[in-house]
Enzyme design. Structure first.
Site, PDB file in Angstrom:
ATOM      1  N   CYS A 125     -78.764 -11.271 -14.504  1.00  0.00           N
ATOM      2  CA  CYS A 125     -77.551 -11.486 -13.701  1.00  0.00           C
ATOM      3  C   CYS A 125     -76.369 -11.932 -14.548  1.00  0.00           C
ATOM      4  O   CYS A 125     -75.233 -11.911 -14.091  1.00  0.00           O
ATOM      5  CB  CYS A 125     -77.811 -12.505 -12.604  1.00  0.00           C
ATOM      6  SG  CYS A 125     -79.221 -12.086 -11.603  1.00  0.00           S
ATOM      7  N   HIS A 265     -71.948 -16.559  -9.684  1.00  0.00           N
ATOM      8  CA  HIS A 265     -72.995 -15.585  -9.390  1.00  0.00           C
ATOM      9  C   HIS A 265     -73.348 -15.690  -7.905  1.00  0.00           C
ATOM     10  O   HIS A 265     -73.399 -16.782  -7.341  1.00  0.00           O
ATOM     11  CB  HIS A 265     -74.224 -15.877 -10.257  1.00  0.00           C
ATOM     12  CG  HIS A 265     -75.362 -14.952  -9.971  1.00  0.00           C
ATOM     13  ND1 HIS A 265     -75.191 -13.594  -9.824  1.00  0.00           N
ATOM     14  CD2 HIS A 265     -76.694 -15.189  -9.774  1.00  0.00           C
ATOM     15  CE1 HIS A 265     -76.355 -13.041  -9.571  1.00  0.00           C
ATOM     16  NE2 HIS A 265     -77.276 -13.981  -9.526  1.00  0.00           N
ATOM     17  N   ASN A 295     -77.703 -10.476  -3.542  1.00  0.00           N
ATOM     18  CA  ASN A 295     -77.624 -10.682  -4.984  1.00  0.00           C
ATOM     19  C   ASN A 295     -77.743  -9.320  -5.673  1.00  0.00           C
ATOM     20  O   ASN A 295     -78.809  -8.702  -5.651  1.00  0.00           O
ATOM     21  CB  ASN A 295     -78.770 -11.616  -5.399  1.00  0.00           C
ATOM     22  CG  ASN A 295     -78.805 -11.896  -6.890  1.00  0.00           C
ATOM     23  OD1 ASN A 295     -78.103 -11.268  -7.665  1.00  0.00           O
ATOM     24  ND2 ASN A 295     -79.643 -12.841  -7.275  1.00  0.00           N
TER      25      ASN A 295
HETATM   26  O1  UT7 Z   1     -80.090 -14.172  -9.708  1.00  0.00           O
HETATM   27  C1  UT7 Z   1     -80.851 -15.333  -9.640  1.00  0.00           C
HETATM   28  C2  UT7 Z   1     -82.040 -15.018  -8.832  1.00  0.00           C
HETATM   29  N1  UT7 Z   1     -82.541 -15.751  -7.800  1.00  0.00           N
HETATM   30  C3  UT7 Z   1     -82.095 -16.889  -7.251  1.00  0.00           C
HETATM   31  O2  UT7 Z   1     -81.130 -17.486  -7.606  1.00  0.00           O
HETATM   32  C4  UT7 Z   1     -82.928 -17.395  -6.127  1.00  0.00           C
HETATM   33  C5  UT7 Z   1     -83.108 -18.896  -6.176  1.00  0.00           C
HETATM   34  N2  UT7 Z   1     -83.986 -19.377  -5.100  1.00  0.00           N
HETATM   35  C6  UT7 Z   1     -83.632 -19.322  -3.818  1.00  0.00           C
HETATM   36  O3  UT7 Z   1     -82.575 -18.829  -3.460  1.00  0.00           O
HETATM   37  C7  UT7 Z   1     -84.567 -19.965  -2.800  1.00  0.00           C
HETATM   38  O4  UT7 Z   1     -85.563 -20.686  -3.463  1.00  0.00           O
HETATM   39  C8  UT7 Z   1     -85.234 -18.933  -1.835  1.00  0.00           C
HETATM   40  C9  UT7 Z   1     -84.173 -18.354  -0.888  1.00  0.00           C
HETATM   41  C10 UT7 Z   1     -85.869 -17.811  -2.633  1.00  0.00           C
HETATM   42  C11 UT7 Z   1     -86.294 -19.601  -1.000  1.00  0.00           C
HETATM   43  O5  UT7 Z   1     -85.735 -20.695  -0.279  1.00  0.00           O
HETATM   44  P1  UT7 Z   1     -86.483 -22.114  -0.273  1.00  0.00           P
HETATM   45  O6  UT7 Z   1     -85.718 -22.973   0.638  1.00  0.00           O
HETATM   46  O7  UT7 Z   1     -86.611 -22.543  -1.715  1.00  0.00           O
HETATM   47  O8  UT7 Z   1     -87.855 -21.740   0.376  1.00  0.00           O
HETATM   48  P2  UT7 Z   1     -89.331 -21.913  -0.219  1.00  0.00           P
HETATM   49  O9  UT7 Z   1     -89.560 -20.925  -1.323  1.00  0.00           O
HETATM   50  O10 UT7 Z   1     -89.533 -23.349  -0.523  1.00  0.00           O
HETATM   51  O11 UT7 Z   1     -90.197 -21.496   1.015  1.00  0.00           O
HETATM   52  C12 UT7 Z   1     -90.151 -22.216   2.235  1.00  0.00           C
HETATM   53  C13 UT7 Z   1     -91.020 -21.500   3.244  1.00  0.00           C
HETATM   54  C14 UT7 Z   1     -92.381 -21.071   2.712  1.00  0.00           C
HETATM   55  O12 UT7 Z   1     -93.317 -21.234   3.759  1.00  0.00           O
HETATM   56  P3  UT7 Z   1     -94.317 -22.501   3.750  1.00  0.00           P
HETATM   57  O13 UT7 Z   1     -95.093 -22.374   2.479  1.00  0.00           O
HETATM   58  O14 UT7 Z   1     -93.415 -23.706   3.771  1.00  0.00           O
HETATM   59  O15 UT7 Z   1     -95.096 -22.294   4.982  1.00  0.00           O
HETATM   60  C15 UT7 Z   1     -92.205 -19.596   2.444  1.00  0.00           C
HETATM   61  O16 UT7 Z   1     -93.408 -18.877   2.546  1.00  0.00           O
HETATM   62  O17 UT7 Z   1     -90.338 -20.293   3.653  1.00  0.00           O
HETATM   63  C16 UT7 Z   1     -91.270 -19.189   3.558  1.00  0.00           C
HETATM   64  N3  UT7 Z   1     -90.500 -17.984   3.267  1.00  0.00           N
HETATM   65  C17 UT7 Z   1     -89.991 -17.194   4.239  1.00  0.00           C
HETATM   66  N4  UT7 Z   1     -90.025 -17.287   5.583  1.00  0.00           N
HETATM   67  C18 UT7 Z   1     -89.372 -16.331   6.267  1.00  0.00           C
HETATM   68  C19 UT7 Z   1     -90.184 -17.470   2.059  1.00  0.00           C
HETATM   69  N5  UT7 Z   1     -89.452 -16.346   2.224  1.00  0.00           N
HETATM   70  C20 UT7 Z   1     -89.332 -16.160   3.559  1.00  0.00           C
HETATM   71  C21 UT7 Z   1     -88.695 -15.188   4.359  1.00  0.00           C
HETATM   72  N6  UT7 Z   1     -88.729 -15.317   5.689  1.00  0.00           N
HETATM   73  N7  UT7 Z   1     -88.010 -14.147   3.817  1.00  0.00           N
END
Ligand code: UT7
Length: 338
Positions: A125, A265, A295
């Site tokens: 990115c 970004h 993104n």
């Molecule tokens: O270019 C750079 C690339 N990437 C980034 O900058 C991404 C950086 N990270 C993020 O933006 C965030 O960490 C995410 C958006 C990817 C995830 O958000 P989060 O608040 O960190 O969620 P999490 O990974 O802690 O997951 C929370 C819950 C999990 O369920 P449990 O284990 O708590 O039951 C996930 O399985 O949300 C669940 N989950 C979803 N639920 C519905 C993960 N993805 C999804 C989804 N829909 N798409």
């Protein structure tokens, strides 16, 4: 954190400047409601956790080079530069049309930029801002006059569409800029770039290179798709972008009060909010379009720059800060006086 010695591109009466910007996103819109139909997710979850409402997906047969060339044509048109005047094309991407030739060479063919030397860079990115720094060095060192810089990615081609943790986040697109010396003191004032390979595995595509060549087995395990530790990536994005922003401002001798616009970004609205809080800058100063495009990797900051430029978010003489973060890890920043 290494402090970059690279700073000023100013010479007594001229400065390396962005003289034109352009961008392109594919026509097809994929909304959160569309994604609800094939993975277990919801518009509510995606919107509240990321701010993304929809993203663009390239058409069948539409490659990274096609999007890049369209963005480049718009940037060259705004700059008033013909294809024959381009000395170098530098293209940041992690989704090249082919391993080789480089996607920049494919773009050269499409544009008819026959005098250009062309190469890709891999900084995820951060690719567009890394390319801006390289372009600035080439021009400052008198290696060439006019450089076309592009950030372009077709992340839909490496996303695992069965993985709800990642597939909701990304989209396709391209952004471009033409750089050249311009009379006066306005232009790219500082650039900063850095990397930390120790964090490589938090955001990567394990398969497809010589370490894990494509085999039926690897493809079955989806090793040819993007893998991400979301929480750790989130944390590192905030740490590295706020550090990069501070360094670029220090090098420029400016404070956040001097900035008219910040172009970050476009990964997650919560990352941008956290950055605004750390920098003690009102959120309104940030240009955000991730709600519409998600993104788009190397393209994200370039598309946002073009949008902000064309919509008059800043005027001649205003200070603009660009700040990015990506897989590698890589991160970069630049202060530009428009
Ligand atoms: O270019 C750079 C690339 N990437 C980034 O900058 C991404 C950086 N990270 C993020 O933006 C965030 O960490 C995410 C958006 C990817 C995830 O958000 P989060 O608040 O960190 O969620 P999490 O990974 O802690 O997951 C929370 C819950 C999990 O369920 P449990 O284990 O708590 O039951 C996930 O399985 O949300 C669940 N989950 C979803 N639920 C519905 C993960 N993805 C999804 C989804 N829909 N798409």
């Amino acid at each position: 954190m290494k402090k970059s010695p690279r700073a000023r591109s100013r010479q007594p009466n001229r400065t390396v400047s962005i003289i034109g910007t352009g961008s392109y996103v594919p026509e097809r819109v994929l909304t959160n409601a569309d994604i609800e139909k094939f993975v277990e997710t919801s518009d509510e979850w995606i919107t509240s956790r990321t701010g993304i409402k929809e993203r663009r997906i390239a058409a069948e047969g539409e490659h990274t080079s096609h999007m890049a060339a369209k963005a480049a044509q718009r940037a060259m048109e705004q700059a008033g530069v013909t294809p024959g005047e381009i000395d170098v094309i530098i293209l940041g991407t992690v989704t090249p049309d082919t391993f080789f030739p480089s996607t920049a060479c494919h773009v050269q063919r499409i544009l008819g930029a026959k005098n250009a030397a062309c190469f890709d860079i891999s900084a995820a990115c951060s690719g567009f801002l890394f390319a801006v720094e390289i372009a600035q060095q080439f021009i400052t060192n008198h290696t060439c006059n006019t450089v076309l810089v592009i950030g372009a990615d077709k992340l839909s081609s490496i996303v695992n569409w069965e993985d709800r943790n990642t597939c909701v986040l990304f989209g396709d697109g391209a952004g471009a800029a033409v750089l050249r010396y311009r009379a006066g003191s306005h232009g790219v004032i500082t650039t900063y770039m850095a990397s930390d390979g120790n964090y490589g595995e938090i955001l990567h595509m394990p398969g497809g290179g010589c370490a894990l060549p494509i085999t039926r087995d690897n493809v079955d395990q989806r090793l040819n798709t993007l893998h991400m530790n979301g929480r750790e990536t989130f944390k590192q994005a905030i740490i590295s972008m706020s550090a990069a922003a501070t360094i670029a401002l220090e090098q420029a001798g400016l404070t956040t009060d001097d900035l008219t616009c910040i172009i970050p970004h476009q990964a997650n609205m919560r990352i941008i909010e956290a950055l605004a809080e750390r920098m003690k800058v009102p959120l309104g100063k940030f240009h955000v379009n991730l709600d519409r495009y998600g993104n788009t990797s190397a393209a994200a900051v370039a598309i946002a720059l073009d949008e902000a430029n064309r919509s008059g978010r800043f005027q001649l003489g205003d200070y603009v800060l660009l700040v990015v973060f990506g897989g590698g890890l890589t991160y970069a920043s630049s202060v530009i006086q428009w």
